[in-house]
Scaffold this motif. Structure first.
Motif, PDB file in Angstrom:
ATOM      1  N   LEU A  56       0.832  -1.204   0.000  1.00  0.00           N
ATOM      2  CA  LEU A  56       0.000   0.000   0.000  1.00  0.00           C
ATOM      3  C   LEU A  56       0.866   1.253   0.000  1.00  0.00           C
ATOM      4  CD1 LEU A  56      -2.546  -1.233   2.694  1.00  0.00           C
ATOM      5  CD2 LEU A  56      -2.847  -1.299   0.207  1.00  0.00           C
TER       6      LEU A  56
ATOM      7  N   CYS B 144       0.184   4.559   9.083  1.00  0.00           N
ATOM      8  CA  CYS B 144      -0.519   3.991   7.924  1.00  0.00           C
ATOM      9  C   CYS B 144      -1.991   4.371   7.940  1.00  0.00           C
ATOM     10  CB  CYS B 144      -0.377   2.467   7.899  1.00  0.00           C
ATOM     11  SG  CYS B 144       1.273   1.889   7.452  1.00  0.00           S
ATOM     12  N   HIS B 145      -2.610   4.280   9.118  1.00  0.00           N
ATOM     13  CA  HIS B 145      -4.026   4.656   9.229  1.00  0.00           C
ATOM     14  C   HIS B 145      -4.234   6.116   8.834  1.00  0.00           C
ATOM     15  CE1 HIS B 145      -5.438   1.253  12.165  1.00  0.00           C
ATOM     16  NE2 HIS B 145      -5.425   0.883  10.903  1.00  0.00           N
TER      17      HIS B 145
ATOM     18  N   ARG C 102      -2.395   7.930   6.848  1.00  0.00           N
ATOM     19  CA  ARG C 102      -2.197   8.075   5.399  1.00  0.00           C
ATOM     20  C   ARG C 102      -3.409   7.533   4.623  1.00  0.00           C
ATOM     21  NH1 ARG C 102       3.455   7.814   4.142  1.00  0.00           N
ATOM     22  NH2 ARG C 102       4.493   9.234   5.590  1.00  0.00           N
ATOM     23  N   LEU C 103      -3.936   6.403   5.073  1.00  0.00           N
ATOM     24  CA  LEU C 103      -5.064   5.787   4.367  1.00  0.00           C
ATOM     25  C   LEU C 103      -6.324   6.630   4.486  1.00  0.00           C
ATOM     26  CD1 LEU C 103      -4.432   2.044   5.292  1.00  0.00           C
ATOM     27  CD2 LEU C 103      -4.168   3.079   3.032  1.00  0.00           C
TER      28      LEU C 103
ATOM     29  N   LEU D 211      -6.808   6.882   0.045  1.00  0.00           N
ATOM     30  CA  LEU D 211      -6.900   5.429  -0.093  1.00  0.00           C
ATOM     31  C   LEU D 211      -6.374   5.017  -1.471  1.00  0.00           C
ATOM     32  CD1 LEU D 211      -8.064   2.988   1.510  1.00  0.00           C
ATOM     33  CD2 LEU D 211     -10.156   3.283   0.164  1.00  0.00           C
TER      34      LEU D 211
ATOM     35  N   ARG E  54      -4.556  -4.219  -2.102  1.00  0.00           N
ATOM     36  CA  ARG E  54      -5.539  -3.150  -2.334  1.00  0.00           C
ATOM     37  C   ARG E  54      -6.943  -3.729  -2.447  1.00  0.00           C
ATOM     38  NH1 ARG E  54      -1.363  -1.008  -6.132  1.00  0.00           N
ATOM     39  NH2 ARG E  54      -2.335  -2.369  -7.660  1.00  0.00           N
TER      40      ARG E  54
ATOM     41  N   LEU F 108      -8.026  -4.710   1.025  1.00  0.00           N
ATOM     42  CA  LEU F 108      -8.340  -3.547   1.849  1.00  0.00           C
ATOM     43  C   LEU F 108      -9.687  -2.943   1.455  1.00  0.00           C
ATOM     44  CD1 LEU F 108      -7.504  -1.460   4.005  1.00  0.00           C
ATOM     45  CD2 LEU F 108      -6.342  -0.192   2.194  1.00  0.00           C
TER      46      LEU F 108
END
Length: 481
Positions: free
Chosen positions: A132, A156-157, A159-160, A164, A251, A254
């Motif tokens: 990711l 990471c959270h 950034r997501l 996304l 991806r 997710l």
């Protein structure tokens, strides 16, 4: 003409390099058979067979789009530059497209290929695809790679939430080329083909991977957090082999997980949140591989643990490998691995701690044995898991945290269903007796089942002493699970 060099990305959909190549013009795909390299990397025969079966499925799918899949021999990755250069010159290729792979040998191979192609005026494009986030893009405030998962996950959270990663469109049908696809070999010399029963457990192809993902995220993901630790229950996604071979992408996983949880990462259904964290663990270990390359050189992440006095105990190692330790949960787990090419994640930790703590055998022996048998064998995840369990790795279990196989067995297989499935010789024992048949007495164990090869409490004390004697030991403490 564009060339897609397929590696661990055996899919049509959400394939970044494939999509990018096809968007630029007429495309051809190639896959390199590298048996000597696979042997050197301890790739399991069942894993090689899984690659070949997925290649066959992918070849059919690409053929529908008039994209021929060619097969070339490059026994070792050192041969890749010349083999690919020759192919590019034969087909008048303008550019080669690949999805990034990680690890020292993979990186070295790709640099050599890129140099060889560029020297002849052929472009080389690589893309972020199996992760990711690009390694090196998720760093601490001081600009270093994270060593603790919880901190890595937090970034990471963030950034997501902000952006996304989007799914990539599959290529469209292209004009027919005067190039015929190559036949995909059914087997490779030196890699025994697995039996039909193992193959039946792992059908090839994107349709199967997508079916598993949909089945899991439609219902089972909601119970994932509460059921994932029970090996007799179908609590896990069974997608690891497909992720390792790139038959499905992180991806896609997710997006499916988020769709089942109203787009939430950290709230909503705890099962979905937990599974997304497992995807990020996979990500974390790949970043560790790049940031701390010593872990792919058979070195401990924690240098001080290289001084551990591991035992040379070949007979005990063999007993562990052959599922005859006399501890039912260990032996049942090892039989699952030997017969299916896969082991339940909770049990991977239990058997790894037993080998490295109770038997005090070097984690590298276990890492190698797993790779030689796992259909989902992945250097980063396998190394990360083994070093976590042996307390030599990043973010690892403290050395004094040692799983007790008996209490783990009672806790996660209370009725003995998993044990009795894999150890039918113990089927006649009660749900209490089945966890510890040695308790029943007898000189030779029960029904031909061996007595334990080690005393759990004595071996635990031996492991604690070995770790405490390290020059720079971790924080002292005590605990047993």
């Amino acid at each position: 003409m564009q060339l897609i060099w397929l590696r661990s990305d055996l899919r049509l959909h959400d394939n970044t390099a494939l999509s990018a190549a096809a968007a630029r013009g007429p495309s051809v795909a190639v896959y390199l058979l590298s048996p000597e390299q696979w042997r050197e990397h301890d790739d399991a025969p069942c894993k090689v067979d899984f690659w070949l079966r997925n290649l066959s499925e992918l070849s059919h799918a690409l053929n529908e789009l008039n994209i021929p899949l060619l097969i070339r021999q490059a026994a070792r990755w050192d041969d890749a530059p010349n083999v690919l250069l020759e192919l590019c010159q034969q087909l008048a290729i303008d550019a080669v497209h690949v999805n990034e792979e990680y690890g020292i040998h993979e990186t070295r191979r790709d640099l050599a290929v890129a140099d060889a192609l560029k020297s002849r005026g052929i472009e080389f494009h690589s893309y972020l695809d199996q992760l990711l986030f690009k390694p090196g893009s998720v760093l601490t405030r001081t600009g270093t790679y994270f060593q603790v998962f919880s901190q890595f996950r937090k970034v990471c959270h963030e950034r997501l939430h902000h952006a996304l990663p989007s799914l990539v469109h599959a290529p469209r049908v292209q004009a027919s080329l005067s190039i015929k696809p190559d036949k995909i070999p059914a087997d490779i010399e030196g890699f025994d083909s697995p039996g039909d029963s193992l193959r039946a457990l792992w059908p090839a192809g994107e349709c199967e991977a997508r079916r598993r993902l949909d089945t899991f995220t439609d219902a089972r993901i909601h119970y994932y957090e509460s059921e994932r630790d029970f090996p007799a229950k179908p609590g896990t996604s069974q997608l690891s082999a497909y992720l390792a071979a790139g038959v499905i992408s992180p991806r896609q996983c997710l997006h499916a997980a988020l769709q089942s949880n109203q787009g939430e990462f950290e709230s909503g259904n705890v099962g979905a949140v937990t599974w997304i964290n497992e995807l990020l663990w996979r990500e974390f270990y790949k970043h560790i591989l790049v940031g701390y390359p010593r872990v792919s050189r058979h070195r401990a992440f924690r240098p001080e643990t290289e001084a551990l006095a591991w035992r040379h105990a070949p007979e005990e190692l063999l007993a562990w490998q052959q599922a005859r330790t006399g501890l039912p949960i260990i032996d049942a787990a090892m039989r699952q691995l030997l017969e299916t090419g896969w082991m339940h994640n909770r049990l991977r930790m239990v058997v790894a701690m037993f080998l490295t703590k109770n038997l005090l055998i070097d984690w590298r022996e276990g890492e190698r044995f797993f790779m030689r048998h796992l259909i989902d064998g992945d250097l980063a995840a396998n190394n990360g898991g083994w070093q976590w369990s042996s307390s030599t790795g990043t973010d690892s279990a403290p050395y004094f945290r040692i799983f007790n196989p008996l209490s783990q067995s009672v806790k996660f297989d209370a009725e003995g269903v998993f044990i009795k499935h894999w150890l039918p010789e113990l089927a006649g024992l009660s749900k209490k007796e089945v966890h510890d048949p040695a308790n029943l007495g007898g000189l030779f164990g029960v029904a031909g089942y061996p007595l334990p090869i080690v005393n759990l409490s004595e071996s635990r004390a031996r492991a604690l002493a070995a770790f405490k004697n390290l020059p720079s030991r971790q924080n002292a403490g005590a605990g047993d699970e």
